[in-house]
Design an enzyme around this catalytic site. Structure first.
Site, PDB file in Angstrom:
ATOM      1  N   LYS A 132      81.575  91.572  88.133  1.00 40.21           N
ATOM      2  CA  LYS A 132      80.835  92.440  89.055  1.00 40.21           C
ATOM      3  C   LYS A 132      81.741  93.523  89.629  1.00 40.21           C
ATOM      4  O   LYS A 132      81.332  94.684  89.774  1.00 40.21           O
ATOM      5  CB  LYS A 132      80.211  91.589  90.165  1.00 40.21           C
ATOM      6  N   GLN A 176      78.080  84.388  95.992  1.00 34.89           N
ATOM      7  CA  GLN A 176      78.167  83.836  94.645  1.00 34.89           C
ATOM      8  C   GLN A 176      77.805  82.344  94.642  1.00 34.89           C
ATOM      9  O   GLN A 176      78.373  81.558  95.389  1.00 34.89           O
ATOM     10  CB  GLN A 176      79.578  84.025  94.091  1.00 34.89           C
ATOM     11  N   ASP A 199      70.396  90.428  95.889  1.00 35.50           N
ATOM     12  CA  ASP A 199      70.101  89.379  94.912  1.00 35.50           C
ATOM     13  C   ASP A 199      68.635  88.966  94.964  1.00 35.50           C
ATOM     14  O   ASP A 199      68.168  88.201  94.109  1.00 35.50           O
ATOM     15  CB  ASP A 199      70.999  88.158  95.166  1.00 35.50           C
TER      16      ASP A 199
END
Length: 362
Positions: A132, A176, A199
């Site tokens: 990322k 994460q 997200d």
């Protein structure tokens, strides 16, 4: 088609033969009284030879036409499916975003920034976070990584999330997953500011998705829809089947397909006659987590197959939930594993971060 060619060839041969024989007969009766028998016989022989030559020529042309048609049929039968490489689509999208960010800089606007919070040292998670950061750098997007120790407490993690929520330099926040087992993932995800939840996992954004309102959508489902749109697949009225009902992929991709006016069925581990249901799908999305679960017997001929699965076989090779080799000659298009859906996930994360920054400017 072959019978039609043969019939046409025979008709042509018969017509030409009648014309030549008629002309030969007319010539014979016209000249027989003026020429000797040998000459007349020669004329008749020439007529017969010409007739046979024409027949052979027509037969040859017919055979050639049939051979061409057969080759065409075989080539159509052997036509391979289109391989949908998400890696290529992702590159196109990144190029577009890179230009957009450069334009923002030229106009003196803020460069969007993504903050990734990583707890612990899970090798897969570290690899994803590194990917990322690399993707952010490729397009000029700002990135920040907060790496916390494995034994970080729930209170410490919640404090970090709150600080990121209040930090105006941060536009998108991603925690994460998975988190270490002693931490409450739901509590952490729900603490993220919905306006920075790139997200798409906060309940407010989940609710907006199901209400058909603007909000952030989980990245993998969003990437799947983007792939289909980039291929100019008209989803309206199509029969779509999703195998898998997770909150990360199955449920949101089903809702996105419905929002595009597809008729959607969700299958899962308790579904009866799953093979028959999948066989009806124009678009089949597979996210079940079982290597090569879907074979040709599950797939309608000419369908579009999106394989979300990432598994390792006995040789350590990455394979999808779809048996690619078994299915590929049976469908119109299919995503491979790897280089299929995977690259689209990070790309959609970048896109959401840019959108979050633009939303904050309104």
């Amino acid at each position: 088609m072959n019978k039609k060619i043969i019939k046409t060839a025979l008709c042509c041969f018969a017509v030409i033969a009648m014309i030549i024989l008629g002309f030969t007969t007319y010539t014979y009766f016209s000249i027989k009284d003026y020429l000797d028998s040998k000459t007349v016989f020669a004329v008749v022989i020439v007529g017969v030879v010409v007739t046979l030559a024409m027949g052979i020529a027509i037969a040859g042309v017919s055979a050639f036409a049939m051979a061409l048609y057969k080759d065409k049929e075989n080539s159509e039968d052997k036509k391979m499916a289109q391989i949908i490489y998400g890696s290529e689509v992702a590159k196109e999208l990144k190029d577009e975003m890179k230009m957009e960010i450069a334009k923002r800089e030229d106009e003196g606007k803020k460069v969007p920034t993504l903050c990734v919070i990583l707890v612990g040292n899970n090798p897969a998670s570290v690899s994803y976070v590194t990917g990322k950061e690399k993707a952010c750098k490729e397009i000029g997007l700002g990135s920040k990584m907060i790496h916390l120790e494995e034994n970080t407490t729930q209170e410490e993690l919640m404090r970090v999330v709150r600080e990121c929520n209040e930090d105006s330099s941060i536009d998108g926040i991603l925690v994460q997953l998975p988190l270490p087992k002693h931490l409450n993932e739901k509590e952490v995800l729900w603490a993220i500011d919905p306006n920075k939840d790139v997200d798409g996992l906060h309940p407010i954004n989940v609710g907006k998705l199901h209400l058909g309102e603007e909000g952030f959508v989980p990245c993998t489902p969003q990437g799947i829809i983007e792939l289909l749109k980039r291929m100019n697949v008209d989803l309206r009225g199509k029969r779509a089947v999703v195998i898998g009902r997770s909150n990360l992929v199955g449920n949101p991709v089903a809702r996105l397909l419905m929002n595009e006016n597809a008729t959607v069925t969700i299958c899962h581990s308790k579904t009866e006659n799953i093979q028959a249901i999948c066989k009806e799908a124009d678009i089949l999305v597979v996210a079940i987590g079982k290597a090569k679960f879907v074979t040709k017997d599950f797939v309608k001929e000419g369908a579009y197959v999106i394989d979300v699965g990432v598994n390792r076989n006995d040789e350590g090779k990455l394979v999808g939930d779809v048996d690619f080799d078994d299915v590929v000659d049976h469908v119109s298009a299919i995503t491979p594993v790897p280089k299929g859906v995977g690259p689209m996930t990070i790309t959609m994360l970048l896109k959401n971060t840019i959108q979050a920054c633009k939303n904050a400017e309104v």
